[in-house]
Design an enzyme around this catalytic site. Structure first.
Site, PDB file in Angstrom:
ATOM      1  N   CYS A 205       0.869  -1.277  -0.004  1.00 45.07           N
ATOM      2  CA  CYS A 205      -0.518  -0.122  -0.032  1.00 45.07           C
ATOM      3  C   CYS A 205       0.606   0.930   0.130  1.00 45.07           C
ATOM      4  O   CYS A 205       1.229   1.687   1.071  1.00 45.07           O
ATOM      5  CB  CYS A 205      -0.828  -0.248   1.358  1.00 45.07           C
ATOM      6  SG  CYS A 205      -2.243   1.539   1.451  1.00 45.07           S
ATOM      7  N   MET A 206       1.154   1.206  -1.630  1.00 47.35           N
ATOM      8  CA  MET A 206       1.726   2.831  -1.474  1.00 47.35           C
ATOM      9  C   MET A 206       1.522   3.702  -2.897  1.00 47.35           C
ATOM     10  O   MET A 206       1.632   3.392  -3.776  1.00 47.35           O
ATOM     11  CB  MET A 206       3.315   2.613  -1.585  1.00 47.35           C
ATOM     12  CG  MET A 206       4.793   1.821  -0.546  1.00 47.35           C
ATOM     13  SD  MET A 206       6.169   1.643  -0.522  1.00 47.35           S
ATOM     14  CE  MET A 206       6.741   3.268  -1.148  1.00 47.35           C
TER      15      MET A 206
END
Length: 277
Positions: A205-206
């Site tokens: 999750c970036m």
């Protein structure tokens, strides 16, 4: 599939025909009219030579840069240099057979990125290793070997070495032929990790890894180091003894990442205060 990526073990799904190169135009000549036929033959040969030279130039910048280095240890070592040369030759041969993966643009940039990684201090310092899957320039396995040793993840890596004789976090990176204008798809392969912004299936999750957050100016070295920092910041921990039911897979990673992108397209991304890093 996320962004049209294929299966990890099927590099052929990334393959498509490279755009053809423009043939060289006619060559003016002062020869007499009775030599016109020979001139036309020469023009065709020159066009073929230029087409080969254009494709042969892919990735050749690493050769020039390496020749400019001294023997002080700043240049490419023999193994990495051989890898770059092998990929360059294989790419050209694939082009001749009409089975080339990706595009000229992406291939040239990936060759440069790989060379820059080999020359970087972080790579030479043992922070990570990079291997091409089946010598495919469009699929990399990155072993993250060094994080903050005082962090929980750093201590878990030491424990992993003792228990399983492994001292790395294995990540897989795949690239589209539109790279560097679209981001790579990055996922953790093993070990299973909790926290650290790692989603089910191993996706990460970036915002940096999404089309909205990516920039063609980003280097892959910077990306790898940013992922390393994000894992530590997110208090990632290795799940020792995790069952096969939670093992990571490409399909699950793509599904969870697709859902993540859709959620943040609607709600946006949270930017933490500067004091939080």
């Amino acid at each position: 599939d996320v962004f049209g990526l294929g299966r990890v073990d099927e590099c052929a799904t990334l393959r498509q025909q490279l755009p053809s190169f423009d043939e060289a135009g006619g060559i003016e000549s002062d020869r007499e009219d009775n030599n016109d036929a020979n001139e036309n033959d020469d023009d065709g040969e020159d066009g073929d030579e230029e087409e080969e030279e254009d494709f042969d130039g892919l990735g050749d910048d690493f050769q020039q840069s390496d020749n400019e280095t001294t023997d002080s240890g700043c240049g490419l070592d023999s193994e990495n240099k051989a890898t770059l040369e092998r990929v360059r030759i294989n790419t050209r041969e694939d082009h001749i057979r009409g089975t080339t993966a990706g595009s000229v643009q992406a291939t040239d940039r990936l060759m440069k990125e790989l060379k820059d990684l080999y020359l970087s201090d972080s790579y030479k310092g043992g922070c990570y290793t990079v291997d091409l899957v089946n010598d495919c320039l469009y699929e990399w396995n990155v072993k993250l070997k060094r994080v903050d040793p005082d962090s929980p993840l750093g201590m878990d890596l030491k424990k992993l070495k003792e228990k399983e004789n492994k001292d790395y976090i294995l990540m897989n990176m795949t690239f589209k032929d539109s790279f560097p204008f679209t981001p790579p798809f990055v996922r953790v392969v093993c070990p299973v990790i909790s926290g650290g912004y790692v989603l089910s299936g191993g996706a990460i999750c970036m915002e940096l890894l999404t089309p909205q957050g990516w920039s063609s100016a980003y280097s892959l070295e910077a990306l790898i180091m940013q992922i390393s920092a994000t894992l530590v910041k997110g208090k990632a921990r290795i799940q020792f003894g995790a069952s096969s039911m939670v093992a990571y897979s490409l399909r699950r990673a793509q599904h969870s990442f697709k859902s993540l992108v859709q959620i943040h397209e609607k709600s946006g991304w949270y930017t933490p205060p500067k004091e939080d890093g």
